[in-house]
Design a protein around this motif. Structure first.
Motif, mmCIF file in Angstrom:
data_model
loop_
_atom_site.group_PDB
_atom_site.id
_atom_site.type_symbol
_atom_site.label_atom_id
_atom_site.label_comp_id
_atom_site.label_asym_id
_atom_site.label_seq_id
_atom_site.Cartn_x
_atom_site.Cartn_y
_atom_site.Cartn_z
ATOM 1 N N MET A 81 9.662 26.584 -28.883
ATOM 2 C CA MET A 81 8.583 25.613 -28.732
ATOM 3 C C MET A 81 7.622 26.063 -27.636
ATOM 4 S SD MET A 81 10.081 21.750 -29.087
ATOM 5 C CE MET A 81 10.731 21.770 -27.423
ATOM 6 N N ASN A 82 6.347 25.751 -27.794
ATOM 7 C CA ASN A 82 5.331 26.050 -26.801
ATOM 8 C C ASN A 82 4.816 24.717 -26.254
ATOM 9 O OD1 ASN A 82 3.115 26.860 -25.291
ATOM 10 N ND2 ASN A 82 2.563 28.480 -26.735
ATOM 11 N N ARG A 83 5.474 24.239 -25.196
ATOM 12 C CA ARG A 83 5.160 22.911 -24.675
ATOM 13 C C ARG A 83 3.735 22.818 -24.171
ATOM 14 N NH1 ARG A 83 5.710 21.089 -19.351
ATOM 15 N NH2 ARG A 83 5.731 18.815 -19.124
ATOM 16 N N ARG A 84 3.282 23.838 -23.460
ATOM 17 C CA ARG A 84 1.930 23.787 -22.899
ATOM 18 C C ARG A 84 0.879 23.698 -24.006
ATOM 19 N NH1 ARG A 84 0.348 27.735 -18.070
ATOM 20 N NH2 ARG A 84 1.881 26.311 -17.153
ATOM 21 N N ALA A 85 1.043 24.494 -25.054
ATOM 22 C CA ALA A 85 0.103 24.438 -26.175
ATOM 23 C C ALA A 85 0.145 23.064 -26.839
ATOM 24 C CB ALA A 85 0.427 25.524 -27.195
ATOM 25 N N GLY A 86 1.349 22.477 -26.910
ATOM 26 C CA GLY A 86 1.474 21.145 -27.485
ATOM 27 C C GLY A 86 0.719 20.095 -26.679
ATOM 28 N N LEU A 87 0.790 20.182 -25.351
ATOM 29 C CA LEU A 87 0.086 19.221 -24.498
ATOM 30 C C LEU A 87 -1.422 19.414 -24.583
ATOM 31 C CD1 LEU A 87 2.398 19.089 -21.336
ATOM 32 C CD2 LEU A 87 2.363 17.586 -23.342
ATOM 33 N N VAL A 88 -1.867 20.668 -24.694
ATOM 34 C CA VAL A 88 -3.298 20.918 -24.879
ATOM 35 C C VAL A 88 -3.767 20.297 -26.200
ATOM 36 C CG1 VAL A 88 -5.039 22.698 -25.275
ATOM 37 C CG2 VAL A 88 -3.346 22.996 -23.464
ATOM 38 N N ALA A 89 -2.973 20.460 -27.255
ATOM 39 C CA ALA A 89 -3.312 19.866 -28.551
ATOM 40 C C ALA A 89 -3.371 18.347 -28.446
ATOM 41 C CB ALA A 89 -2.286 20.292 -29.601
ATOM 42 N N ALA A 90 -2.438 17.759 -27.688
ATOM 43 C CA ALA A 90 -2.431 16.307 -27.502
ATOM 44 C C ALA A 90 -3.683 15.846 -26.763
ATOM 45 C CB ALA A 90 -1.177 15.887 -26.737
ATOM 46 N N ALA A 91 -4.106 16.623 -25.755
ATOM 47 C CA ALA A 91 -5.306 16.275 -24.995
ATOM 48 C C ALA A 91 -6.548 16.328 -25.885
ATOM 49 C CB ALA A 91 -5.462 17.212 -23.804
ATOM 50 N N VAL A 92 -6.649 17.381 -26.698
ATOM 51 C CA VAL A 92 -7.791 17.502 -27.604
ATOM 52 C C VAL A 92 -7.801 16.335 -28.590
ATOM 53 C CG1 VAL A 92 -8.840 18.918 -29.415
ATOM 54 C CG2 VAL A 92 -7.897 20.003 -27.370
ATOM 55 N N THR A 93 -6.619 15.925 -29.060
ATOM 56 C CA THR A 93 -6.527 14.792 -29.978
ATOM 57 C C THR A 93 -7.028 13.518 -29.315
ATOM 58 O OG1 THR A 93 -4.634 15.778 -31.110
ATOM 59 C CG2 THR A 93 -4.966 13.422 -31.393
ATOM 60 N N GLY A 94 -6.589 13.278 -28.078
ATOM 61 C CA GLY A 94 -7.027 12.082 -27.370
ATOM 62 C C GLY A 94 -8.532 12.027 -27.211
#
Length: 298
Positions: A1-14
């Motif tokens: 898993m790439n947690r940092r990339a996941g959080l960046v994706a979540a931020a872009v979604t928000g």
């Protein structure tokens, strides 16, 4: 898993959700709310479908089809319907604040179902973010209900947040088995069919909505953005904890407030910027430490 990339994706979604709210204001009076949601997710589905067919035409085992369909109906269908019901009874700011409990509910459900271990740091970050959202929405949160039965709207907004939180948790097993875009396409197709049926009373199939040229551009922006953000949302859920991902939805009302100031001339007050600071502080706290996996978690 790439947690940092996941959080960046979540931020872009928000952020995209917030921009979608601003764009929706351009067309909200040109079509019924459910019909508008139908066009939104129909366009999003058409954007995801070619990629899904190219990656994996039909990767699903028979036992997993119905659960993914149900998740799509709830995530993109029922949540929208509940929010639309809420807005008939209470001001949008109050509905947004109640919906901002999404990450708090996700955290509680994650702990209850053994998906995540409780983290005091993340819990504090969630609370700080909710307070920040409340400040960003300002005095509008305390406006009187639209009608006397305001509790119906409050309950509907809470039901929307609870439904979304549950989906955020239960998507993960399917995101581990199948390509993200395939899960998103099937879930979104289910929601489009659901919304088409729900929009019949609004006359969806009798006449086309009378969108202006700018209105059509707004709908296209919302639809394409929804397809991209839904993919990013599922990608985030497959690479980071559900609570960590959902807390980034706190960016959406703040983005909507700032976007409204730039595009609609809705000048934000000092409280909006104070709320933004708290939201960013909450996100920073949540991303500082990866919660340890719960014992026996699936």
């Amino acid at each position: 898993m790439n947690r940092r990339a996941g959080l960046v994706a979540a931020a872009v979604t928000g952020i995209q959700v917030g921009l979608g709210i601003v764009a929706t204001r351009f067309v909200v009076d040109q079509a019924g709310p459910v019909s508008l949601a139908f066009f939104r997710y129909a366009l999003a589905f058409l954007c995801l479908l070619p990629v899904a067919l190219k990656i994996a035409p039909w990767p699903f085992a028979r036992r997993d089809v119905i659960p993914v369909i149900l998740l799509g109906i709830v995530q993109c269908g029922l949540v929208i319907v509940f929010l639309n019901i809420a807005l008939q009874y209470i001001p949008s700011a109050r509905a947004s604040l109640i919906f901002a409990t999404f990450p708090l509910l996700t955290m509680v459900l994650s702990v209850v179902f053994g998906k995540e271990a409780f983290s005091a740091r993340v819990a504090f970050a969630v609370i700080v973010t909710i307070i920040g959202v409340g400040l960003a929405l300002g005095e509008k949160v305390t406006e009187a209900a639209v009608v006397d039965e305001g509790w119906i709207g409050e309950l509907a907004a809470f039901a929307a947040a609870l439904s979304g939180a549950a989906c955020s948790i239960f998507y993960r097993p399917y995101l581990m088995r199948y390509p993200t875009v395939s899960v998103g396409s099937l879930a979104m197709l289910a929601s489009v069919i659901f919304l088409a049926a729900a929009a019949v009373p609004e006359g969806l199939f009798e006449t086309l909505p009378a969108f202006t040229d700018i209105g059509w551009l707004a709908v296209i922006f919302i639809g394409v953005g929804s397809g991209a953000s839904y993919f990013l949302w599922l990608y985030a859920l497959s690479n980071a904890g559900a609570t960590e991902v959902t807390i980034y939805l706190g960016l959406s009302p703040v983005t909507a407030a700032l976007g409204g100031a730039v595009l609609l001339g809705e000048i934000p007050g000092t409280a909006t910027f104070a709320g933004l600071v708290l939201v960013l502080a909450g996100l920073w706290l949540a991303s500082r430490q990866q919660p340890p996996p719960a014992t026996g978690a699936a």
